[in-house]
Design a protein around this motif. Structure first.
Motif, PDB file in Angstrom:
ATOM      1  N   SER A   2       0.826  -1.209   0.000  1.00 46.95           N
ATOM      2  CA  SER A   2       0.000   0.000   0.000  1.00 46.95           C
ATOM      3  C   SER A   2       0.862   1.261   0.000  1.00 46.95           C
ATOM      4  CB  SER A   2      -0.909   0.008   1.227  1.00 46.95           C
ATOM      5  OG  SER A   2      -0.260   0.593   2.323  1.00 46.95           O
ATOM      6  N   LEU A   3       0.248   2.353  -0.391  1.00 46.65           N
ATOM      7  CA  LEU A   3       0.939   3.640  -0.437  1.00 46.65           C
ATOM      8  C   LEU A   3       1.497   4.019   0.928  1.00 46.65           C
ATOM      9  CD1 LEU A   3       1.660   6.273  -1.924  1.00 46.65           C
ATOM     10  CD2 LEU A   3      -0.670   7.060  -1.481  1.00 46.65           C
ATOM     11  N   TYR A   4       0.771   3.679   2.004  1.00 45.98           N
ATOM     12  CA  TYR A   4       1.161   4.155   3.323  1.00 45.98           C
ATOM     13  C   TYR A   4       1.888   3.114   4.174  1.00 45.98           C
ATOM     14  CZ  TYR A   4      -1.568   8.181   1.994  1.00 45.98           C
ATOM     15  OH  TYR A   4      -2.038   9.294   1.322  1.00 45.98           O
ATOM     16  N   GLN A   5       2.161   1.929   3.607  1.00 48.70           N
ATOM     17  CA  GLN A   5       2.938   0.935   4.357  1.00 48.70           C
ATOM     18  C   GLN A   5       4.335   1.452   4.733  1.00 48.70           C
ATOM     19  OE1 GLN A   5       1.653  -2.079   5.444  1.00 48.70           O
ATOM     20  NE2 GLN A   5       3.503  -2.109   6.695  1.00 48.70           N
ATOM     21  N   PRO A   6       5.045   2.162   3.833  1.00 43.29           N
ATOM     22  CA  PRO A   6       6.357   2.691   4.230  1.00 43.29           C
ATOM     23  C   PRO A   6       6.279   3.677   5.404  1.00 43.29           C
ATOM     24  CG  PRO A   6       6.134   2.708   1.842  1.00 43.29           C
ATOM     25  CD  PRO A   6       4.779   2.386   2.390  1.00 43.29           C
ATOM     26  N   PHE A   7       5.177   4.394   5.541  1.00 41.49           N
ATOM     27  CA  PHE A   7       4.989   5.298   6.684  1.00 41.49           C
ATOM     28  C   PHE A   7       4.886   4.484   7.969  1.00 41.49           C
ATOM     29  CE2 PHE A   7       3.794   7.752   3.066  1.00 41.49           C
ATOM     30  CZ  PHE A   7       3.879   9.098   3.400  1.00 41.49           C
ATOM     31  N   LEU A   8       4.086   3.442   7.920  1.00 39.66           N
ATOM     32  CA  LEU A   8       3.905   2.584   9.086  1.00 39.66           C
ATOM     33  C   LEU A   8       5.222   1.906   9.454  1.00 39.66           C
ATOM     34  CD1 LEU A   8       1.587   1.764  10.953  1.00 39.66           C
ATOM     35  CD2 LEU A   8       1.022  -0.059   9.335  1.00 39.66           C
ATOM     36  N   ASP A   9       5.935   1.416   8.465  1.00 42.54           N
ATOM     37  CA  ASP A   9       7.218   0.742   8.707  1.00 42.54           C
ATOM     38  C   ASP A   9       8.239   1.696   9.329  1.00 42.54           C
ATOM     39  OD1 ASP A   9       6.125  -1.529   7.594  1.00 42.54           O
ATOM     40  OD2 ASP A   9       7.100  -1.276   5.641  1.00 42.54           O
ATOM     41  N   THR A  13       9.965   1.555  13.088  1.00 44.34           N
ATOM     42  CA  THR A  13      11.422   1.552  13.242  1.00 44.34           C
ATOM     43  C   THR A  13      11.863   2.635  14.226  1.00 44.34           C
ATOM     44  OG1 THR A  13      11.766   0.678  11.015  1.00 44.34           O
ATOM     45  CG2 THR A  13      13.621   1.820  12.039  1.00 44.34           C
ATOM     46  N   LEU A  14      11.384   3.866  14.025  1.00 44.55           N
ATOM     47  CA  LEU A  14      11.748   4.969  14.922  1.00 44.55           C
ATOM     48  C   LEU A  14      11.313   4.680  16.357  1.00 44.55           C
ATOM     49  CD1 LEU A  14      10.857   8.112  12.756  1.00 44.55           C
ATOM     50  CD2 LEU A  14      13.134   7.466  13.546  1.00 44.55           C
ATOM     51  N   LYS A 173       8.279  11.499   8.966  1.00 40.89           N
ATOM     52  CA  LYS A 173       9.407  11.008   9.779  1.00 40.89           C
ATOM     53  C   LYS A 173      10.029  12.140  10.601  1.00 40.89           C
ATOM     54  CE  LYS A 173      11.544   8.723   6.353  1.00 40.89           C
ATOM     55  NZ  LYS A 173      12.462   7.748   5.674  1.00 40.89           N
ATOM     56  N   ASP A 174      10.134  13.330  10.009  1.00 41.53           N
ATOM     57  CA  ASP A 174      10.734  14.460  10.727  1.00 41.53           C
ATOM     58  C   ASP A 174       9.862  14.909  11.905  1.00 41.53           C
ATOM     59  OD1 ASP A 174      12.885  14.426   9.027  1.00 41.53           O
ATOM     60  OD2 ASP A 174      12.303  16.214   7.887  1.00 41.53           O
ATOM     61  N   TYR A 175       8.559  14.977  11.694  1.00 32.85           N
ATOM     62  CA  TYR A 175       7.645  15.348  12.789  1.00 32.85           C
ATOM     63  C   TYR A 175       7.674  14.281  13.884  1.00 32.85           C
ATOM     64  CZ  TYR A 175       5.197  19.441  10.812  1.00 32.85           C
ATOM     65  OH  TYR A 175       4.871  20.699  10.350  1.00 32.85           O
ATOM     66  N   LEU A 176       7.676  13.014  13.488  1.00 30.19           N
ATOM     67  CA  LEU A 176       7.683  11.946  14.485  1.00 30.19           C
ATOM     68  C   LEU A 176       8.988  11.950  15.276  1.00 30.19           C
ATOM     69  CD1 LEU A 176       6.331   9.551  15.832  1.00 30.19           C
ATOM     70  CD2 LEU A 176       7.153   8.102  13.954  1.00 30.19           C
ATOM     71  N   GLN A 177      10.108  12.174  14.596  1.00 32.56           N
ATOM     72  CA  GLN A 177      11.391  12.229  15.315  1.00 32.56           C
ATOM     73  C   GLN A 177      11.426  13.412  16.274  1.00 32.56           C
ATOM     74  OE1 GLN A 177      14.146  10.033  15.579  1.00 32.56           O
ATOM     75  NE2 GLN A 177      14.263  11.483  17.275  1.00 32.56           N
ATOM     76  N   ALA A 178      10.913  14.560  15.845  1.00 34.39           N
ATOM     77  CA  ALA A 178      10.845  15.726  16.736  1.00 34.39           C
ATOM     78  C   ALA A 178      10.003  15.411  17.968  1.00 34.39           C
ATOM     79  CB  ALA A 178      10.276  16.930  15.987  1.00 34.39           C
ATOM     80  N   TYR A 179       8.922  14.693  17.747  1.00 32.94           N
ATOM     81  CA  TYR A 179       8.046  14.313  18.858  1.00 32.94           C
ATOM     82  C   TYR A 179       8.766  13.376  19.825  1.00 32.94           C
ATOM     83  CZ  TYR A 179       3.881  12.793  21.367  1.00 32.94           C
ATOM     84  OH  TYR A 179       2.959  12.514  22.340  1.00 32.94           O
ATOM     85  N   LEU A 180       9.453  12.381  19.285  1.00 37.09           N
ATOM     86  CA  LEU A 180      10.155  11.436  20.147  1.00 37.09           C
ATOM     87  C   LEU A 180      11.269  12.109  20.942  1.00 37.09           C
ATOM     88  CD1 LEU A 180      10.282   8.321  17.777  1.00 37.09           C
ATOM     89  CD2 LEU A 180       8.848   8.658  19.805  1.00 37.09           C
TER      90      LEU A 180
END
Length: 247
Positions: A2-9, A13-14, A173-180
């Motif tokens: 799916s288009l959004y599987q790489p987002f979930l993956d 990982t993060l 990924k950048d927003y999620l890393q900032a959040y973490l």
């Protein structure tokens, strides 16, 4: 895929690299749901898969992933902090319909005072600005929803799938890393008045999202009203239920 599987993956990982993840219970019947839509050559199988984890500072990290071939691709990914932290929510709504892509990513604030903004919104403004050229503002947004978003709210309608696969994935990924990074440095709140305010703000957000969930119509058409309402209140936005259980 799916288009959004790489987002979930990439999210998993993060998260798994930076947190000690534990499973978060998914109510029976919601782990995976399947149906068929359309007729003849336009027939598509739609599969909705749910994922959920928790950590010492995060009450629920959950994803709803809908794969319906060319006609429907959705990833709703939200992180709810535990009530003793003043952290914002991480929220990503990634939707692809026949009419195009709808993308919303934000660290959604509990409060709107200047101190809170300096602590949680200002640090992500450079990320927001770095994507503005490729991911411009997506247009009108419900007035009643504006209080639940930060100044760094990334709301966009990319015209091309390639932009979703590259720039939107990068922003996610950048927003999620900032959040973490914020999660790592956060400390538990002890002040009773602050704790009450946090719970009130979390409940306001969850009640709003549950009442106005844009996926309600889609899920109702796919799986029926009873399943949909239980999925929304019993899994996607379950804080009220969990507080009732805790008594």
């Amino acid at each position: 895929m799916s288009l959004y599987q790489p987002f979930l993956d990439s999210a998993f990982t993060l998260l798994s690299e930076q947190l000690s993840l534990q499973p978060y219970p998914i109510p029976s019947g919601f782990e995976r749901k399947e149906t068929v839509i359309g007729k003849g050559k336009r027939q598509e199988t739609v599969i909705t898969t749910s994922y959920a984890w928790q950590s010492s500072k995060l009450r629920q990290i959950r994803a709803a992933h809908v794969c319906g071939g060319n006609s429907l691709q959705v990833l709703n990914f939200v992180i709810f902090p535990r009530l003793e932290y003043d952290l914002p929510f991480f929220g990503a709504d990634l939707v692809t319909l026949p009419g195009g892509h709808l993308i919303a990513i934000d660290l959604q604030p509990l409060f709107h005072d200047r101190n809170y903004q300096e602590k949680y919104s200002d640090p992500i403004m450079p990320i927001f600005r770095s994507y503005q050229a490729d991911l411009p503002w997506g247009g009108d947004f419900p007035e009643e929803a504006k209080g639940f978003f930060s100044p760094a709210f990334l709301w966009t309608r990319p015209p091309e799938t390639e932009i979703v696969q590259t720039r939107v994935l990068g922003a996610f990924k950048d927003y999620l890393q900032a959040y973490l990074t914020m999660v790592a440095s956060s400390t538990a709140i002890r002040d009773r008045q602050q704790l009450t305010a946090i719970e009130k703000a979390q409940l306001a957000y969850i009640n709003y999202r549950a009442a106005k969930d844009p996926a309600r119509g889609m899920f109702t058409r796919l799986y029926g009203q009873e399943w949909t309402e239980e999925y929304i209140h019993g899994f996607l936005f379950d804080l009220e239920r969990q507080l009732a259980i805790m008594g």
